[in-house]
Design a protein around this motif. Structure first.
Motif, short mmCIF file in Angstrom:
data_model
loop_
_atom_site.label_atom_id
_atom_site.label_comp_id
_atom_site.label_asym_id
_atom_site.label_seq_id
_atom_site.Cartn_x
_atom_site.Cartn_y
_atom_site.Cartn_z
N GLY A 1 0.97 5.84 -4.61
CA GLY A 1 1.10 4.83 -3.56
C GLY A 1 2.43 4.11 -3.58
O GLY A 1 2.50 2.90 -3.39
N MET A 2 3.51 4.86 -3.79
CA MET A 2 4.83 4.26 -3.96
C MET A 2 5.68 4.26 -2.68
O MET A 2 6.84 3.89 -2.71
N GLN A 3 5.08 4.63 -1.54
CA GLN A 3 5.88 4.78 -0.33
C GLN A 3 6.54 3.47 0.12
O GLN A 3 7.61 3.49 0.73
N SER A 4 5.93 2.34 -0.18
CA SER A 4 6.45 1.05 0.31
C SER A 4 6.96 0.14 -0.81
O SER A 4 7.04 -1.07 -0.65
N GLY A 5 7.28 0.76 -1.94
CA GLY A 5 7.82 -0.03 -3.04
C GLY A 5 6.79 -0.50 -4.03
O GLY A 5 7.14 -1.11 -5.05
N TYR A 6 5.52 -0.22 -3.75
CA TYR A 6 4.46 -0.58 -4.68
C TYR A 6 4.20 0.56 -5.66
O TYR A 6 4.69 1.68 -5.48
N VAL A 7 3.38 0.29 -6.68
CA VAL A 7 2.83 1.32 -7.55
C VAL A 7 1.35 1.02 -7.69
O VAL A 7 0.96 -0.01 -8.25
N LEU A 8 0.52 1.90 -7.09
CA LEU A 8 -0.92 1.68 -7.03
C LEU A 8 -1.20 0.27 -6.51
O LEU A 8 -0.64 -0.11 -5.48
N THR A 9 -2.04 -0.51 -7.22
CA THR A 9 -2.34 -1.88 -6.77
C THR A 9 -1.80 -2.92 -7.75
O THR A 9 -2.26 -4.06 -7.76
N PHE A 10 -0.83 -2.53 -8.57
CA PHE A 10 -0.30 -3.44 -9.59
C PHE A 10 0.42 -4.64 -8.95
O PHE A 10 1.23 -4.47 -8.02
N SER A 11 0.17 -5.80 -9.52
CA SER A 11 1.05 -6.93 -9.31
C SER A 11 2.20 -6.81 -10.30
O SER A 11 2.13 -5.99 -11.23
N ASN A 12 3.24 -7.60 -10.13
CA ASN A 12 4.35 -7.53 -11.10
C ASN A 12 3.89 -7.81 -12.53
O ASN A 12 4.23 -7.06 -13.45
N PRO A 13 3.10 -8.89 -12.76
CA PRO A 13 2.64 -9.15 -14.14
C PRO A 13 1.76 -8.02 -14.68
O PRO A 13 1.87 -7.65 -15.84
N THR B 1 3.93 -5.03 -15.57
CA THR B 1 4.62 -5.31 -16.84
C THR B 1 3.68 -5.11 -18.02
O THR B 1 4.03 -4.45 -19.00
N ALA B 2 2.47 -5.67 -17.92
CA ALA B 2 1.51 -5.59 -19.01
C ALA B 2 1.07 -4.14 -19.26
O ALA B 2 0.92 -3.72 -20.41
N PHE B 3 0.88 -3.37 -18.19
CA PHE B 3 0.46 -1.98 -18.34
C PHE B 3 1.46 -1.21 -19.17
O PHE B 3 1.09 -0.51 -20.13
N PHE B 4 2.74 -1.30 -18.85
CA PHE B 4 3.76 -0.54 -19.57
C PHE B 4 3.93 -1.03 -21.00
O PHE B 4 4.12 -0.23 -21.93
N ILE C 1 6.88 -0.29 -23.43
CA ILE C 1 8.06 -0.20 -22.57
C ILE C 1 8.18 -1.44 -21.71
O ILE C 1 7.18 -1.90 -21.13
N HIS C 2 9.38 -1.99 -21.61
CA HIS C 2 9.65 -3.13 -20.72
C HIS C 2 10.14 -2.54 -19.40
O HIS C 2 11.33 -2.27 -19.23
N ILE C 3 9.21 -2.35 -18.46
CA ILE C 3 9.53 -1.62 -17.25
C ILE C 3 10.52 -2.35 -16.35
O ILE C 3 11.23 -1.73 -15.55
N PHE C 4 10.62 -3.70 -16.49
CA PHE C 4 11.59 -4.45 -15.70
C PHE C 4 12.90 -4.66 -16.46
O PHE C 4 13.70 -5.51 -16.10
N ASP C 5 13.11 -3.84 -17.50
CA ASP C 5 14.37 -3.85 -18.22
C ASP C 5 15.50 -3.43 -17.28
O ASP C 5 15.30 -2.70 -16.31
N GLY C 6 16.70 -3.88 -17.59
CA GLY C 6 17.85 -3.62 -16.74
C GLY C 6 18.13 -2.15 -16.49
O GLY C 6 18.62 -1.77 -15.42
#
Length: 257
Positions: free
Chosen positions: A17-29, A32-35, A41-46
Protein backbone atom coordinates in the motif's frame (compact mmCIF):
# COMPACT_ATOMS: atom_id res chain seq x y z
CA UNK A 1 22.16 -3.07 -2.65
CA UNK A 2 19.00 -4.18 -4.47
CA UNK A 3 18.37 -2.98 -8.02
CA UNK A 4 14.70 -3.16 -9.04
CA UNK A 5 12.81 -2.48 -12.23
CA UNK A 6 9.75 -0.21 -12.45
CA UNK A 7 7.47 -3.27 -12.51
CA UNK A 8 9.14 -4.60 -9.33
CA UNK A 9 8.44 -1.33 -7.51
CA UNK A 10 4.84 -1.52 -8.68
CA UNK A 11 4.56 -4.99 -7.13
CA UNK A 12 5.92 -3.75 -3.80
CA UNK A 13 3.68 -0.68 -3.88
CA UNK A 14 0.58 -2.86 -4.35
CA UNK A 15 1.62 -5.40 -1.73
CA UNK A 16 2.40 -2.82 0.96
CA UNK A 17 0.00 0.00 0.00
CA UNK A 18 2.84 2.40 -0.77
CA UNK A 19 1.30 4.17 -3.77
CA UNK A 20 0.53 7.37 -1.82
CA UNK A 21 3.52 7.51 0.48
CA UNK A 22 2.08 5.25 3.15
CA UNK A 23 3.19 1.77 4.23
CA UNK A 24 0.22 -0.44 5.08
CA UNK A 25 -1.69 1.33 7.90
CA UNK A 26 1.33 2.41 9.95
CA UNK A 27 1.42 5.75 11.67
CA UNK A 28 4.87 7.33 11.94
CA UNK A 29 5.32 6.19 15.59
CA UNK A 30 4.07 2.67 14.77
CA UNK A 31 6.35 2.46 11.73
CA UNK A 32 9.31 3.52 13.87
CA UNK A 33 8.45 0.99 16.58
CA UNK A 34 7.97 -1.84 14.08
CA UNK A 35 11.46 -1.45 12.60
CA UNK A 36 13.15 -0.94 15.96
CA UNK A 37 11.44 -3.85 17.71
CA UNK A 38 11.61 -6.33 14.81
CA UNK A 39 15.01 -5.49 13.32
CA UNK A 40 16.79 -2.92 15.50
CA UNK A 41 16.62 -0.45 12.60
CA UNK A 42 15.95 3.29 12.87
CA UNK A 43 13.86 3.63 9.72
CA UNK A 44 13.75 7.45 9.94
CA UNK A 45 17.55 7.59 10.03
CA UNK A 46 19.12 10.07 7.64
CA UNK A 47 20.46 7.41 5.29
CA UNK A 48 16.88 6.47 4.40
CA UNK A 49 15.78 10.08 3.80
CA UNK A 50 17.16 10.76 0.32
CA UNK A 51 13.86 10.10 -1.45
CA UNK A 52 11.67 12.26 0.78
CA UNK A 53 10.08 12.42 4.26
CA UNK A 54 7.12 10.02 3.92
CA UNK A 55 7.04 6.46 5.24
CA UNK A 56 6.82 5.12 1.70
CA UNK A 57 9.86 7.16 0.62
CA UNK A 58 11.85 5.90 3.62
CA UNK A 59 10.80 2.33 2.85
CA UNK A 60 11.88 2.76 -0.76
CA UNK A 61 15.28 4.14 0.30
CA UNK A 62 15.73 1.27 2.75
CA UNK A 63 15.19 -1.24 -0.08
CA UNK A 64 17.62 0.65 -2.32
CA UNK A 65 20.54 0.90 0.12
CA UNK A 66 20.44 -2.27 2.23
CA UNK A 67 21.73 -5.74 1.32
CA UNK A 68 19.36 -8.22 -0.29
CA UNK A 69 19.05 -10.69 2.66
CA UNK A 70 17.95 -7.94 5.05
CA UNK A 71 15.57 -6.43 2.50
CA UNK A 72 13.93 -9.82 1.95
CA UNK A 73 13.58 -10.41 5.71
CA UNK A 74 11.86 -7.07 6.18
CA UNK A 75 9.56 -7.45 3.18
CA UNK A 76 8.50 -10.94 4.27
CA UNK A 77 7.71 -9.68 7.76
CA UNK A 78 5.74 -6.73 6.38
CA UNK A 79 3.68 -9.13 4.28
CA UNK A 80 2.96 -11.22 7.42
CA UNK A 81 1.89 -8.03 9.16
CA UNK A 82 -0.40 -7.12 6.25
CA UNK A 83 -2.18 -10.47 6.60
CA UNK A 84 -3.57 -9.21 9.91
CA UNK A 85 -5.13 -6.14 8.24
CA UNK A 86 -8.55 -6.84 6.65
CA UNK A 87 -8.16 -3.94 4.21
CA UNK A 88 -5.21 -5.77 2.65
CA UNK A 89 -5.92 -9.41 3.47
CA UNK A 90 -9.40 -9.23 1.92
CA UNK A 91 -8.51 -6.98 -1.03
CA UNK A 92 -9.61 -8.02 -4.50
CA UNK A 93 -6.78 -9.67 -6.45
CA UNK A 94 -4.81 -10.42 -3.29
CA UNK A 95 -3.69 -13.86 -4.50
CA UNK A 96 -2.21 -12.41 -7.70
CA UNK A 97 -0.41 -9.71 -5.74
CA UNK A 98 0.97 -12.36 -3.37
CA UNK A 99 2.28 -14.47 -6.25
CA UNK A 100 4.09 -11.54 -7.85
CA UNK A 101 5.42 -10.31 -4.49
CA UNK A 102 6.90 -13.64 -3.46
CA UNK A 103 8.28 -14.28 -6.94
CA UNK A 104 10.07 -10.95 -6.56
CA UNK A 105 11.42 -11.90 -3.13
CA UNK A 106 12.72 -15.16 -4.58
CA UNK A 107 14.52 -13.28 -7.35
CA UNK A 108 16.04 -10.82 -4.88
CA UNK A 109 17.06 -13.60 -2.51
CA UNK A 110 18.42 -15.95 -5.15
CA UNK A 111 20.04 -13.52 -7.50
CA UNK A 112 21.17 -10.43 -5.68
CA UNK A 113 24.55 -10.63 -7.34
CA UNK A 114 25.24 -11.54 -10.94
CA UNK A 115 26.60 -15.07 -11.50
CA UNK A 116 30.35 -15.45 -11.80
CA UNK A 117 31.45 -15.92 -15.41
CA UNK A 118 35.06 -16.93 -14.79
CA UNK A 119 34.49 -20.39 -16.33
CA UNK A 120 32.89 -19.07 -19.52
CA UNK A 121 36.04 -18.69 -21.58
CA UNK A 122 37.30 -18.75 -25.16
CA UNK A 123 39.33 -21.95 -24.97
CA UNK A 124 40.17 -22.15 -28.68
CA UNK A 125 40.21 -19.91 -31.73
CA UNK A 126 36.68 -20.20 -33.10
CA UNK A 127 34.35 -17.45 -34.32
CA UNK A 128 31.22 -19.34 -33.25
CA UNK A 129 32.66 -19.91 -29.79
CA UNK A 130 33.56 -16.20 -29.56
CA UNK A 131 29.97 -15.19 -30.27
CA UNK A 132 28.59 -17.85 -27.93
CA UNK A 133 30.79 -16.74 -25.03
CA UNK A 134 29.94 -13.07 -25.62
CA UNK A 135 26.19 -13.82 -25.59
CA UNK A 136 26.49 -15.94 -22.46
CA UNK A 137 28.45 -13.28 -20.63
CA UNK A 138 25.92 -10.59 -21.57
CA UNK A 139 23.04 -12.58 -20.07
CA UNK A 140 24.98 -13.57 -16.96
CA UNK A 141 26.35 -10.07 -16.36
CA UNK A 142 22.75 -8.85 -16.56
CA UNK A 143 21.82 -11.50 -13.95
CA UNK A 144 19.58 -13.38 -16.39
CA UNK A 145 20.63 -17.04 -15.94
CA UNK A 146 17.27 -18.37 -17.16
CA UNK A 147 17.84 -16.70 -20.53
CA UNK A 148 21.34 -18.21 -20.69
CA UNK A 149 20.38 -21.87 -20.22
CA UNK A 150 20.35 -22.92 -23.89
CA UNK A 151 23.65 -21.18 -24.66
CA UNK A 152 25.20 -22.66 -21.52
CA UNK A 153 24.18 -26.11 -22.76
CA UNK A 154 25.77 -25.41 -26.17
CA UNK A 155 28.92 -24.12 -24.47
CA UNK A 156 29.19 -27.35 -22.45
CA UNK A 157 28.72 -29.47 -25.59
CA UNK A 158 31.63 -27.67 -27.24
CA UNK A 159 33.73 -27.66 -24.07
CA UNK A 160 33.54 -31.40 -23.41
CA UNK A 161 33.98 -32.21 -27.09
CA UNK A 162 37.18 -30.17 -26.96
CA UNK A 163 38.39 -31.90 -23.79
CA UNK A 164 37.85 -35.29 -25.42
CA UNK A 165 39.44 -34.31 -28.73
CA UNK A 166 42.66 -33.08 -27.11
CA UNK A 167 42.93 -36.55 -25.57
CA UNK A 168 42.31 -38.29 -28.88
CA UNK A 169 38.95 -39.63 -27.72
CA UNK A 170 36.28 -39.85 -30.41
CA UNK A 171 33.21 -37.70 -29.96
CA UNK A 172 30.39 -37.80 -32.50
CA UNK A 173 28.53 -34.59 -33.31
CA UNK A 174 25.25 -36.31 -32.38
CA UNK A 175 26.41 -37.42 -28.90
CA UNK A 176 24.34 -35.86 -26.11
CA UNK A 177 25.98 -33.79 -23.42
CA UNK A 178 25.78 -36.43 -20.68
CA UNK A 179 27.55 -38.95 -22.94
CA UNK A 180 30.41 -36.51 -23.54
CA UNK A 181 30.66 -35.81 -19.82
CA UNK A 182 30.68 -39.57 -19.05
CA UNK A 183 33.59 -40.11 -21.46
CA UNK A 184 35.44 -37.21 -19.90
CA UNK A 185 34.85 -38.47 -16.35
CA UNK A 186 36.15 -41.94 -17.30
CA UNK A 187 39.26 -40.41 -18.86
CA UNK A 188 39.87 -38.25 -15.84
CA UNK A 189 39.68 -41.19 -13.47
CA UNK A 190 42.32 -43.09 -15.43
CA UNK A 191 44.64 -40.07 -15.49
CA UNK A 192 44.46 -38.85 -11.91
CA UNK A 193 44.53 -40.37 -8.44
CA UNK A 194 41.29 -38.82 -7.25
CA UNK A 195 39.92 -39.11 -3.74
CA UNK A 196 36.81 -41.25 -3.32
CA UNK A 197 34.57 -38.29 -2.57
CA UNK A 198 35.84 -36.47 -5.66
CA UNK A 199 35.16 -39.55 -7.77
CA UNK A 200 31.60 -39.71 -6.44
CA UNK A 201 30.94 -36.04 -7.14
CA UNK A 202 32.20 -36.18 -10.71
CA UNK A 203 30.23 -39.38 -11.36
CA UNK A 204 27.12 -37.60 -10.11
CA UNK A 205 27.84 -34.86 -12.66
CA UNK A 206 26.91 -37.28 -15.46
CA UNK A 207 23.29 -37.47 -14.28
CA UNK A 208 23.25 -33.71 -13.68
CA UNK A 209 24.21 -33.07 -17.29
CA UNK A 210 21.65 -35.64 -18.45
CA UNK A 211 18.94 -33.61 -16.69
CA UNK A 212 20.42 -30.49 -18.25
CA UNK A 213 19.45 -31.90 -21.66
CA UNK A 214 15.81 -31.79 -20.53
CA UNK A 215 16.16 -28.24 -19.21
CA UNK A 216 17.63 -27.10 -22.51
CA UNK A 217 14.86 -28.69 -24.55
CA UNK A 218 11.90 -27.85 -22.33
CA UNK A 219 12.74 -24.86 -20.11
CA UNK A 220 15.06 -22.64 -22.15
CA UNK A 221 14.95 -20.26 -25.10
CA UNK A 222 16.00 -23.11 -27.39
CA UNK A 223 12.28 -23.58 -28.09
CA UNK A 224 8.95 -21.92 -27.28
CA UNK A 225 9.21 -22.82 -23.59
CA UNK A 226 8.30 -21.44 -20.20
CA UNK A 227 11.62 -20.41 -18.65
CA UNK A 228 12.89 -21.50 -15.26
CA UNK A 229 12.29 -19.13 -12.40
CA UNK A 230 15.41 -17.03 -11.69
CA UNK A 231 16.37 -18.72 -8.42
CA UNK A 232 16.24 -22.22 -9.93
CA UNK A 233 18.11 -21.11 -13.03
CA UNK A 234 20.78 -19.54 -10.85
CA UNK A 235 21.14 -22.74 -8.83
CA UNK A 236 21.53 -24.82 -12.00
CA UNK A 237 24.05 -22.39 -13.45
CA UNK A 238 26.12 -22.30 -10.25
CA UNK A 239 26.13 -26.12 -10.03
CA UNK A 240 27.35 -26.54 -13.61
CA UNK A 241 29.85 -23.72 -13.20
CA UNK A 242 31.27 -25.45 -10.10
CA UNK A 243 32.04 -28.56 -12.19
CA UNK A 244 33.61 -26.47 -14.96
CA UNK A 245 35.64 -24.60 -12.35
CA UNK A 246 37.01 -27.89 -11.02
CA UNK A 247 37.98 -28.94 -14.56
CA UNK A 248 39.72 -25.62 -15.11
CA UNK A 249 41.63 -25.97 -11.84
CA UNK A 250 42.99 -29.47 -12.49
CA UNK A 251 43.99 -29.05 -16.12
CA UNK A 252 44.41 -25.40 -17.06
CA UNK A 253 46.55 -26.20 -20.11
CA UNK A 254 43.60 -28.01 -21.72
CA UNK A 255 40.96 -25.59 -20.50
CA UNK A 256 42.58 -22.40 -21.75
CA UNK A 257 43.01 -21.28 -25.32
Amino acid sequence: MVALKHSDWSTIDKALGMQSGYVLTFSNPAFTAFFEEEFGIHIFDGKYSQNGPSKGKHMRAFIEVEDAPLVVRVLRRLWEYSEEIPLFHEAEGRDAVKTKFFDLLTRIEGGSAAPQTDVIERFRQDETLEELVAALQRDLDANRPAAAMDRLHTYCLIKFSHLLQVRGIACERSEPLNSRVAKYVNALQTERDLKEMTKQIIKNAISVFEKFNHIRNNRSLAHDNTLLDPAEARFIYDSIAAFLRFVKAIEPSRFGA
